[in-house]
Scaffold this motif. Sequence first.
Motif, PDB file in Angstrom:
ATOM      1  N   TYR A  55       5.526  28.702   3.615  1.00 52.85           N
ATOM      2  CA  TYR A  55       4.867  27.434   3.287  1.00 52.85           C
ATOM      3  C   TYR A  55       5.783  26.263   3.621  1.00 52.85           C
ATOM      4  N   ASN A  56       5.176  25.209   4.182  1.00 53.92           N
ATOM      5  CA  ASN A  56       5.948  24.007   4.482  1.00 53.92           C
ATOM      6  C   ASN A  56       5.874  23.033   3.313  1.00 53.92           C
ATOM      7  N   GLY A  57       6.442  21.864   3.533  1.00 55.58           N
ATOM      8  CA  GLY A  57       6.505  20.880   2.453  1.00 55.58           C
ATOM      9  C   GLY A  57       5.163  20.305   2.068  1.00 55.58           C
ATOM     10  N   PHE A  58       4.174  20.387   2.941  1.00 55.98           N
ATOM     11  CA  PHE A  58       2.841  19.889   2.591  1.00 55.98           C
ATOM     12  C   PHE A  58       2.076  20.891   1.734  1.00 55.98           C
ATOM     13  N   GLN A  59       2.524  22.111   1.673  1.00 60.94           N
ATOM     14  CA  GLN A  59       1.858  23.142   0.889  1.00 60.94           C
ATOM     15  C   GLN A  59       2.601  23.461  -0.416  1.00 60.94           C
ATOM     16  N   ILE A  60       3.926  23.442  -0.358  1.00 58.66           N
ATOM     17  CA  ILE A  60       4.740  23.669  -1.555  1.00 58.66           C
ATOM     18  C   ILE A  60       5.779  22.564  -1.631  1.00 58.66           C
ATOM     19  N   ASP A  61       5.747  21.857  -2.715  1.00 58.84           N
ATOM     20  CA  ASP A  61       6.748  20.823  -2.976  1.00 58.84           C
ATOM     21  C   ASP A  61       7.822  21.438  -3.869  1.00 58.84           C
ATOM     22  N   LEU A  62       8.888  21.903  -3.252  1.00 60.34           N
ATOM     23  CA  LEU A  62       9.952  22.586  -3.984  1.00 60.34           C
ATOM     24  C   LEU A  62      10.970  21.568  -4.478  1.00 60.34           C
ATOM     25  N   VAL A  63      11.199  21.533  -5.777  1.00 53.88           N
ATOM     26  CA  VAL A  63      12.153  20.603  -6.391  1.00 53.88           C
ATOM     27  C   VAL A  63      13.035  21.390  -7.362  1.00 53.88           C
ATOM     28  N   ASN A  64      14.152  20.790  -7.719  1.00 54.58           N
ATOM     29  CA  ASN A  64      15.065  21.418  -8.671  1.00 54.58           C
ATOM     30  C   ASN A  64      14.696  21.025 -10.097  1.00 54.58           C
ATOM     31  N   ARG A  65      14.890  21.947 -11.018  1.00 53.27           N
ATOM     32  CA  ARG A  65      14.558  21.691 -12.421  1.00 53.27           C
ATOM     33  C   ARG A  65      15.585  20.818 -13.120  1.00 53.27           C
ATOM     34  N   SER A  66      16.840  20.876 -12.669  1.00 55.78           N
ATOM     35  CA  SER A  66      17.905  20.099 -13.302  1.00 55.78           C
ATOM     36  C   SER A  66      18.938  19.734 -12.248  1.00 55.78           C
ATOM     37  N   LEU A  67      19.888  18.896 -12.647  1.00 56.68           N
ATOM     38  CA  LEU A  67      20.919  18.447 -11.721  1.00 56.68           C
ATOM     39  C   LEU A  67      22.036  19.458 -11.549  1.00 56.68           C
ATOM     40  N   SER A  68      22.081  20.453 -12.398  1.00 55.49           N
ATOM     41  CA  SER A  68      23.122  21.483 -12.296  1.00 55.49           C
ATOM     42  C   SER A  68      22.567  22.794 -12.814  1.00 55.49           C
ATOM     43  N   GLY A  69      23.152  23.875 -12.332  1.00 54.15           N
ATOM     44  CA  GLY A  69      22.732  25.178 -12.797  1.00 54.15           C
ATOM     45  C   GLY A  69      23.229  25.464 -14.208  1.00 54.15           C
ATOM     46  N   ASP A  70      22.609  26.439 -14.827  1.00 55.47           N
ATOM     47  CA  ASP A  70      22.972  26.831 -16.186  1.00 55.47           C
ATOM     48  C   ASP A  70      24.150  27.808 -16.125  1.00 55.47           C
ATOM     49  N   ILE A  71      25.280  27.425 -16.748  1.00 55.61           N
ATOM     50  CA  ILE A  71      26.470  28.289 -16.767  1.00 55.61           C
ATOM     51  C   ILE A  71      26.883  28.602 -18.199  1.00 55.61           C
ATOM     52  N   SER A  72      25.932  28.442 -19.138  1.00 53.60           N
ATOM     53  CA  SER A  72      26.256  28.671 -20.546  1.00 53.60           C
ATOM     54  C   SER A  72      26.541  30.142 -20.839  1.00 53.60           C
ATOM     55  N   ALA A  73      25.910  31.051 -20.090  1.00 55.14           N
ATOM     56  CA  ALA A  73      26.110  32.486 -20.318  1.00 55.14           C
ATOM     57  C   ALA A  73      26.991  33.114 -19.250  1.00 55.14           C
ATOM     58  N   TYR A  74      27.808  32.300 -18.584  1.00 58.14           N
ATOM     59  CA  TYR A  74      28.641  32.808 -17.495  1.00 58.14           C
ATOM     60  C   TYR A  74      29.759  33.707 -18.020  1.00 58.14           C
ATOM     61  N   ILE A  75      29.979  34.825 -17.345  1.00 51.80           N
ATOM     62  CA  ILE A  75      31.054  35.757 -17.680  1.00 51.80           C
ATOM     63  C   ILE A  75      32.246  35.433 -16.790  1.00 51.80           C
ATOM     64  N   ASP A  76      33.408  35.150 -17.406  1.00 53.87           N
ATOM     65  CA  ASP A  76      34.587  34.743 -16.644  1.00 53.87           C
ATOM     66  C   ASP A  76      35.016  35.815 -15.650  1.00 53.87           C
ATOM     67  N   ASN A  77      35.467  35.323 -14.506  1.00 55.81           N
ATOM     68  CA  ASN A  77      35.970  36.204 -13.451  1.00 55.81           C
ATOM     69  C   ASN A  77      37.496  36.186 -13.480  1.00 55.81           C
ATOM     70  N   GLY A  78      38.114  37.351 -13.224  1.00 52.23           N
ATOM     71  CA  GLY A  78      39.562  37.451 -13.297  1.00 52.23           C
ATOM     72  C   GLY A  78      40.276  36.739 -12.168  1.00 52.23           C
ATOM     73  N   GLU A  79      39.612  36.525 -11.047  1.00 52.37           N
ATOM     74  CA  GLU A  79      40.250  35.894  -9.898  1.00 52.37           C
ATOM     75  C   GLU A  79      39.822  34.463  -9.688  1.00 52.37           C
ATOM     76  N   TRP A  80      38.603  34.123 -10.112  1.00 51.83           N
ATOM     77  CA  TRP A  80      38.061  32.797  -9.831  1.00 51.83           C
ATOM     78  C   TRP A  80      37.713  32.078 -11.128  1.00 51.83           C
ATOM     79  N   GLU A  81      38.004  30.809 -11.157  1.00 47.84           N
ATOM     80  CA  GLU A  81      37.641  29.936 -12.279  1.00 47.84           C
ATOM     81  C   GLU A  81      36.465  29.067 -11.842  1.00 47.84           C
ATOM     82  N   LEU A  82      35.369  29.132 -12.595  1.00 46.62           N
ATOM     83  CA  LEU A  82      34.170  28.373 -12.252  1.00 46.62           C
ATOM     84  C   LEU A  82      34.361  26.912 -12.632  1.00 46.62           C
ATOM     85  N   ILE A  83      34.170  26.023 -11.664  1.00 46.39           N
ATOM     86  CA  ILE A  83      34.303  24.588 -11.894  1.00 46.39           C
ATOM     87  C   ILE A  83      32.951  23.957 -12.210  1.00 46.39           C
TER      88      ILE A  83
END
Length: 466
Positions: A170-198
């Motif tokens: 579907y193109n933009g005239f058939q589906i208007d895809l928008v984001n629900r919020s300005l940032s993703g939800d990271i409240s339930a994020y599990i910490d990684n031993g090598e990477w720190e989520l910013i």
Amino acid sequence: MTWLGLLFVVCSLMTGTEGTLFENELLKDMFANYNPIIRPVLNASASIQVRLGAALQQIIEMDEKNQVLTVNLWMRMQWTDRNFHWDPADYGGTDTLIVPINSIWRPDIVLYTNADSGFSGMMETNAAITNTGIVYWNAPAIYTSTCKIDVSFFPFDEQRCPLKFGSWAYNGFQIDLVNRSLSGDISAYIDNGEWELIGMPVRNNIAYYLCCVAPYPDVTFTIVMRRRPLFYMFNLLVPCMLISLITVLDFYLPADSGEKVTLGITILLALIVFLLLVAETMPPTSEVVPLIGQYYLATIVLVSASTGMTVFVLYLHYRLPGTKPVPSWLRSLAFNYIARILCLSSTIKVAPAPQSPEVIENNHLSNGNVHTDKSYKTNENNISTVTLPPLVSERFQRNVNSILDELKFMTNRTKDSDVEEEILTEWKYVAMVFDRLFMWIFLITTIVTTVGILCQPKPYTLREDL
């Protein structure tokens, strides 16, 4: 069981059955003429607004060599289906209907940056439909996405991996895809031993492709993460620093030990082995040189230079008998300037500048002649007082002359040996002074290089989309 308890169970069963009947009736009414293939709009020219969100659960793997990121996401979609609209009072207060996602229309949202050959998308979970026609679909998914790795500041790097979602058909005239919020939800994020989520900023984009005239909207989730450098510092950087410090000890080794060059080459080979270990974890790119690669390369160059310095010191230290004295300019530079700056004057006993071999030979000959003349005078006095036969006097004179020649030769040989020993000792002192000078040059250069490379300003500032 008492009558009161039995009455309570019967009422509960009757209530549950009644609810099930109302839901069954609602399902029959809603899906009587429903087609899950056709877009649920009143007008074919109208578009459906699809709101897309995501919750990051875990960073499963970051494959730097293949530049692939694997994450666990909970995808959240919301859209309005015009076919579903009812009055809850007509169906026993039922305002929400839970149905399988395959039984209703859903947008074909896929990951554009997918790197999985199986193209496994979201799990086929159930969707919730409200009485106003709003459809909520939440489904977990494990995505493998491409991610261009910037290893310029490895192991103090920060990576930004975009996950681009959009409709495939579907193109933009058939589906208007928008984001629900300005940032993703990271409240339930599990910490990684090598990477720190910013952070996980979200951005809505509209793209035009060469294949089609219509626009294609997409929602891009950018996972911003920073590497935890402790592992690499402990296993790669600290050993390299210790090896650099061991190189300083190479200058303290006496030149007579014969191990100075061997130690330098051994250290050089150890650094090359560590550099190969670093290269195995990095993507094969020629765009940039990683920070740790710059540090190892600079250390290898410094160790190689220290080996060259050691060879020069050994060249000054080992001199064959008969070598020329230390030039006056080198003698002045080593003893009057470098030794004083390095506080080595008290440990070096500098003899007066030795004379050239020609002057030494002339002095020896003149001393021998004088000694011979005195001997002859003594002999003449003795002869004047002692009367010897002519034949005996002549033989005695020859023996005396032979002994005097031998004494003169031994005296000259001893003096030449002493002069040569002084010359060789002076060359060794010059070598020691330059050895200590090279040690300080190497130490200062190593410290400046380490600080200059490892303390470069890192791109840790939060950007506008955060």
